[in-house]
Design a protein around this motif. Sequence first.
Motif, PDB file in Angstrom:
ATOM      1  N   PRO A 129       0.976  -1.256  -0.009  1.00 15.85           N
ATOM      2  CA  PRO A 129       0.130   0.293  -0.127  1.00 15.85           C
ATOM      3  C   PRO A 129       0.962   1.266   0.089  1.00 15.85           C
ATOM      4  O   PRO A 129       1.947   1.114   0.305  1.00 15.85           O
ATOM      5  N   PRO A 130       0.381   2.283  -0.394  1.00 14.69           N
ATOM      6  CA  PRO A 130      -1.059   2.668  -0.900  1.00 14.69           C
ATOM      7  C   PRO A 130      -1.317   1.960  -2.250  1.00 14.69           C
ATOM      8  O   PRO A 130      -0.365   2.070  -3.182  1.00 14.69           O
ATOM      9  N   TRP A 131      -2.411   1.596  -2.440  1.00 18.54           N
ATOM     10  CA  TRP A 131      -2.640   0.781  -3.781  1.00 18.54           C
ATOM     11  C   TRP A 131      -3.529   1.527  -4.743  1.00 18.54           C
ATOM     12  O   TRP A 131      -4.235   2.523  -4.304  1.00 18.54           O
ATOM     13  N   VAL A 151      -1.959  -8.232   3.965  1.00 20.04           N
ATOM     14  CA  VAL A 151      -2.826  -7.526   4.912  1.00 20.04           C
ATOM     15  C   VAL A 151      -2.248  -7.762   6.258  1.00 20.04           C
ATOM     16  O   VAL A 151      -1.799  -8.683   6.654  1.00 20.04           O
ATOM     17  N   ASP A 158      -4.711   3.217  10.685  1.00 17.48           N
ATOM     18  CA  ASP A 158      -4.205   2.823   9.287  1.00 17.48           C
ATOM     19  C   ASP A 158      -4.312   1.529   8.948  1.00 17.48           C
ATOM     20  O   ASP A 158      -4.568   1.027   7.824  1.00 17.48           O
ATOM     21  N   SER A 159      -3.977   0.518   9.587  1.00 18.22           N
ATOM     22  CA  SER A 159      -4.004  -0.976   9.293  1.00 18.22           C
ATOM     23  C   SER A 159      -5.310  -1.417   9.171  1.00 18.22           C
ATOM     24  O   SER A 159      -5.768  -1.888   8.259  1.00 18.22           O
ATOM     25  N   GLN A 161      -7.911   0.539   8.195  1.00 18.45           N
ATOM     26  CA  GLN A 161      -8.359   1.141   6.972  1.00 18.45           C
ATOM     27  C   GLN A 161      -7.778   0.302   5.832  1.00 18.45           C
ATOM     28  O   GLN A 161      -8.597   0.038   4.817  1.00 18.45           O
ATOM     29  N   LEU A 162      -6.432   0.102   5.750  1.00 22.48           N
ATOM     30  CA  LEU A 162      -5.641  -0.907   4.788  1.00 22.48           C
ATOM     31  C   LEU A 162      -6.506  -2.186   4.613  1.00 22.48           C
ATOM     32  O   LEU A 162      -6.729  -2.729   3.552  1.00 22.48           O
ATOM     33  N   TYR A 163      -6.720  -2.634   5.799  1.00 27.61           N
ATOM     34  CA  TYR A 163      -7.438  -4.276   5.684  1.00 27.61           C
ATOM     35  C   TYR A 163      -8.844  -3.960   4.932  1.00 27.61           C
ATOM     36  O   TYR A 163      -8.885  -5.025   4.115  1.00 27.61           O
ATOM     37  N   GLU A 165      -9.637  -1.782   2.764  1.00 31.96           N
ATOM     38  CA  GLU A 165      -9.631  -1.338   1.600  1.00 31.96           C
ATOM     39  C   GLU A 165      -8.887  -2.859   0.656  1.00 31.96           C
ATOM     40  O   GLU A 165      -9.624  -2.861  -0.486  1.00 31.96           O
ATOM     41  N   ALA A 166      -8.100  -3.646   1.346  1.00 35.77           N
ATOM     42  CA  ALA A 166      -7.734  -5.001   0.732  1.00 35.77           C
ATOM     43  C   ALA A 166      -8.964  -5.774   0.388  1.00 35.77           C
ATOM     44  O   ALA A 166      -9.151  -6.573  -0.594  1.00 35.77           O
ATOM     45  N   SER A 182       3.614  -6.936   8.783  1.00 32.89           N
ATOM     46  CA  SER A 182       3.475  -5.492   8.439  1.00 32.89           C
ATOM     47  C   SER A 182       4.199  -5.057   7.064  1.00 32.89           C
ATOM     48  O   SER A 182       5.007  -6.259   6.572  1.00 32.89           O
TER      49      SER A 182
END
Length: 182
Positions: A129-131, A151, A158-159, A161-163, A165-166, A182
């Motif tokens: 990320p960011p993707w 993930v 942050d994690s 939100q990225l999770y 999004e993934a 990470s």
Amino acid sequence: GRSNFSFLQGASHPEEMVTYAQALGYRGMALCDLNGLYGVVRAFQAIEYPSNFLVQSDELNRDFKFFVGTEMQLADGSSVALLPIHKDGYNNLCQIITESKRESEKTFSNLDLDILKKYGDDLLAFALPPWKEDQLLKLREIFEDRLYIPVWKDYTWDSLQLYNEALQLEARYGFELFATQS
């Protein structure tokens, strides 16, 4: 993870990373320094010739798997971690590093998708990320079913939100997710 050979990116010596992973009972680990294979020799030596001062004999795991890799920054600022599947993949990874270093400043990379197309065979790719959806789709064309989205959940916003999004990328495009620390 990154070792202290990834200047200002990682803090631990490769030997410490291996020793600690073994002490925690990990079955293996991948070392992915930034834009190079800087710490792999020391990590491998720590596995093959462990120090009696650092590792107790009952902590040794002779089945410990060590994966060589690197996190490569593309010219557009995105990053992808690459791990060879076997010897030919390792050769391709070395070619990617060499090509990306030409005409770039020390520790930086001029990697573009054309280089990945040329040498992407026999490599696993982990888009970091960011993707960007268009970039992910281009990477999928190159790596096909060898492209993964890592993930992790470390209880930070942050994690989380990225999770999420993934998970959306998985649902929308069918990307394979890969659990990591990470």
